[in-house]
Design a protein around this motif. Sequence first.
Motif: not given
Length: 469
Positions: A146-169
Amino acid sequence: MSSTSAPSISAPSYKTLAGPKRHWLKGNLGQFDSKCVHDFFYGVAREFNGFARIRFMHKNMVIVQDADTVKHIMKNRPERFRRAKVMETMFSEMGIHGVFSAEAKEWRSQRLLMNPAFKPSKIKAFYPKIEEITQRLIGSLNKQTQNIDIQDILMAYTVDVTSSLAFGIDVNTLASDEHYLQDQLNVIFPMLSYRLRAPLPYWRWFKLERDKKLDAALSEVRHAVNGFIEQARMKLESEQRQDFEQAENLLEAMILAENEDGEHFTDEQLFANVVTLLLAGEDTTANTLAWAIDFLVERPELQEQLYQEVQTHTNGNGPISLEQLESFPLISAVLHETMRLKPVAPHLYIEPIKDEQIKGHHCPAGTTLVCLLSGEAYNEQLFPDCEAFKPERWLNMENSRATASQLMPFGFGARLCPGRQLSLVEMRLALIELIRHYRFERNADSHAAQDSIKFTLQPEGLRVDLYPR
């Protein structure tokens, strides 16, 4: 047929172009909200037939809307056109001058190192990790619905994907209450956008509180990225991998790469390109998904149609293969329509390297051209009822590929975004899983999201309620 060519002595100057009334000192500054400068550009283009002159203080600019002309300009980078010099200056001042802001030979050498990481074979090999992080996204949404900032969560999602791809971390931002890296990026990118638009570079003489926060954020990100670099070097050394072809991720490839003189990337270049990858990987994908949700909360019947499509092409809650992603035409249509109406990069600032003639007007070297990448988005002949969100148009549109080519959400030409296919894979998979597990409604105390340019176009004030299916 392109309307740009070599300069002609007889061609009228771009300064003869019509445009909105200008203040004698400020020019057109103050005529728009800085968060919505793109609306001002597109509005001027509509009023003055897609080709107009504006001025911000002492800086003259030419707005170019025609898709063929914009394509021609983009296609002739970096030989005849380049990003506005202010871009390179600002990125260099902040210590993040990498492939995104580089030009000419410097760009070519760095781009050659980036391209292999985004080959279809690399995306296929990385896909299981994207799927794992997408499931983590769905799990994280179960904690608060309820009442969630969905963009903030999606930002966290893409940071995780990018970090894994780019740095292996796997930084696992989604599972953390403190979004350490994301929080710093949320300071850096809006300030970068602000400085690019600032009429005077005051921070070179004195710093306000926001500039001090920027310096602190850059310092924190530098500390984190230097840690990634050190870990990658230690791993390469322990495994005795010294050949570029043995790199397991983009950071390793950059560490092992050599130029034609046998020189390696400096630590400054490594840092700059890591931040560039975070910039490209976080903002574009997350914001497009967030805008899609903002549109879908107004169309509950469309959410149900999407759910039926997902149910038809999936087996319960089982995994979705990379090949299956092409089997969801309505999901793809939603993303295309979202990128049409809310492109995360609505415009680019480009300048000619030498004098050019553009649409019959002489533009000297260094003239700022505001190239509208989605200038045809509101063309009624291409998109009837163009201001409405109608994904269905992409299912029935004749010659939709040709029509889509008039829009350039990922740029065009040699500097077309190398990560566009990865971004589309992320967006399709994430939207499929979100629709499969949840129904969205706008929070009762919220309102339609507002445009906000913070380097990319972001939805401001988007808060939603989720209802598990």
